[in-house]
Every structure is written in structure tokens, then in C-alpha cells.
Design a protein around this motif. Structure first.
Motif, short mmCIF file in Angstrom:
data_model
loop_
_atom_site.label_atom_id
_atom_site.label_comp_id
_atom_site.label_asym_id
_atom_site.label_seq_id
_atom_site.Cartn_x
_atom_site.Cartn_y
_atom_site.Cartn_z
N ALA A 32 45.04 28.79 39.60
CA ALA A 32 45.38 27.91 40.72
C ALA A 32 45.46 28.69 42.03
O ALA A 32 44.96 28.24 43.06
CB ALA A 32 46.69 27.18 40.45
N ILE A 37 41.03 26.47 39.80
CA ILE A 37 41.44 25.13 39.41
C ILE A 37 42.39 24.63 40.49
O ILE A 37 42.97 25.42 41.25
CB ILE A 37 42.13 25.06 38.02
CG1 ILE A 37 43.45 25.85 38.02
CG2 ILE A 37 41.19 25.54 36.91
CD1 ILE A 37 44.30 25.65 36.76
N SER A 38 42.55 23.34 40.56
CA SER A 38 43.45 22.73 41.53
C SER A 38 44.91 23.04 41.15
O SER A 38 45.21 23.29 39.98
CB SER A 38 43.23 21.22 41.54
OG SER A 38 44.18 20.58 42.34
N ARG A 39 45.81 22.99 42.11
CA ARG A 39 47.23 23.20 41.82
C ARG A 39 47.82 22.04 41.02
O ARG A 39 48.91 22.15 40.46
CB ARG A 39 48.03 23.41 43.10
CG ARG A 39 47.69 24.73 43.79
CD ARG A 39 48.61 25.03 44.95
NE ARG A 39 49.98 25.28 44.57
CZ ARG A 39 50.44 26.46 44.12
NH1 ARG A 39 49.62 27.47 43.98
NH2 ARG A 39 51.71 26.60 43.80
N SER A 40 47.11 20.94 41.00
CA SER A 40 47.52 19.81 40.16
C SER A 40 46.28 19.09 39.70
O SER A 40 45.25 19.10 40.38
CB SER A 40 48.46 18.87 40.92
OG SER A 40 47.79 18.30 42.02
N GLY A 41 46.38 18.50 38.54
CA GLY A 41 45.23 17.79 37.99
C GLY A 41 45.47 17.37 36.56
O GLY A 41 46.61 17.30 36.09
N HIS A 42 44.37 17.11 35.87
CA HIS A 42 44.44 16.67 34.48
C HIS A 42 43.58 17.59 33.63
O HIS A 42 42.46 17.93 34.01
CB HIS A 42 43.93 15.23 34.34
CG HIS A 42 44.81 14.24 35.03
ND1 HIS A 42 45.91 13.69 34.42
CD2 HIS A 42 44.76 13.71 36.27
CE1 HIS A 42 46.50 12.86 35.27
NE2 HIS A 42 45.82 12.86 36.40
N SER A 47 48.66 16.00 32.45
CA SER A 47 48.55 16.29 33.87
C SER A 47 49.40 17.54 34.08
O SER A 47 50.31 17.84 33.30
CB SER A 47 49.05 15.13 34.73
OG SER A 47 50.43 14.93 34.55
N THR A 49 51.08 20.36 37.23
CA THR A 49 51.36 20.71 38.61
C THR A 49 51.90 22.14 38.61
O THR A 49 52.95 22.41 38.03
CB THR A 49 52.40 19.77 39.25
OG1 THR A 49 51.95 18.43 39.12
CG2 THR A 49 52.62 20.11 40.71
#
Length: 123
Positions: A32, A37-42, A47, A49
């Protein structure tokens, strides 16, 4: 208490399947921070964060597992995280700090106190 540990193991497995380069769950922080990768996602049925020194995972049924990572990459958690896990279960469980402390003590040597009030699954 053991449910939290089992949920953490299931998350670790799901993340490793979704991200084959993941050597340990703590690697999510580096991924992250480097924006791979995104700091939050699925990922899979979870999910996630990323926060500070850890990550919050929420399963499809709403169960929350929040964990911090020690310098060696091991997962660490405190009574607050255990309480929120219990409250997020499909049939919520609300226990006192003393009940949580007793439960943690009863699971030694499975759980180790890595610093005052913080625990890890013993290796």
C-alpha cells in the motif's frame, strides 16, 4: 478469542491466494505504501483498509479483524481489537476487559504477550 485467531488465519490465506507475491500478511503495508495496491479495497471476500501500523479487514458477513504488525511482521492485537471483533460477529459478543484478559491468559502459550497489553499468536 480463538475465533479471532482463526479469522486472522483465513484472511492470511485469502490474501496470499489473491496476491501470490505476499510472503506475510504484514507485506500489505509495504504494498500500500508503494502504491502497488490501494490503501483500501477488496481482496476475495474481504475488504481491507491499511492504517498506520496495521490493517482492518472486514469479511462479507461484516466480521471485523483489525491487526497491527510488529517490526518482524508478526500480527499483534490488543483487547480493544478483540472487543471490536466480538461486537462485529453475526451474533455479537460483548465482554469486559477482565473477561478478555482471562481469555488471553487461558490461551497461553498459544498467545504471547509481546508488550504490555499487546498479544501475538506464538510461533
Amino acid at each position: 478469542m480463538l475465533g479471532y485467531v482463526h479469522a486472522l488465519n483465513a484472511i492470511d490465506e485469502a490474501m496470499r491466494v489473491a496476491i501470490p507475491s505476499l510472503e506475510q500478511l504484514a507485506d500489505v503495508l509495504g504494498l500500500a505504501r508503494s502504491r502497488r495496491i490501494s490503501r483500501s479495497g477488496h481482496i476475495g471476500t474481504y475488504s481491507y483498509t491499511v492504517h498506520g501500523a496495521g490493517c482492518r479487514f472486514v469479511s462479507g458477513n461484516g466480521t471485523e479483524v483489525d491487526v497491527d504488525f510488529a517490526a518482524d511482521g508478526s500480527e499483534v492485537f490488543d483487547l480493544w481489537r478483540l472487543r471490536w471483533y466480538g461486537l462485529s460477529l453475526p451474533e455479537p459478543v460483548d465482554v469486559t476487559d477482565e473477561d478478555l484478559r482471562s481469555a488471553v491468559r487461558s490461551l497461553q502459550p498459544l498467545l504471547a504477550e509481546v508488550r504490555p497489553g499487546w498479544f501475538s499468536v506464538a510461533s
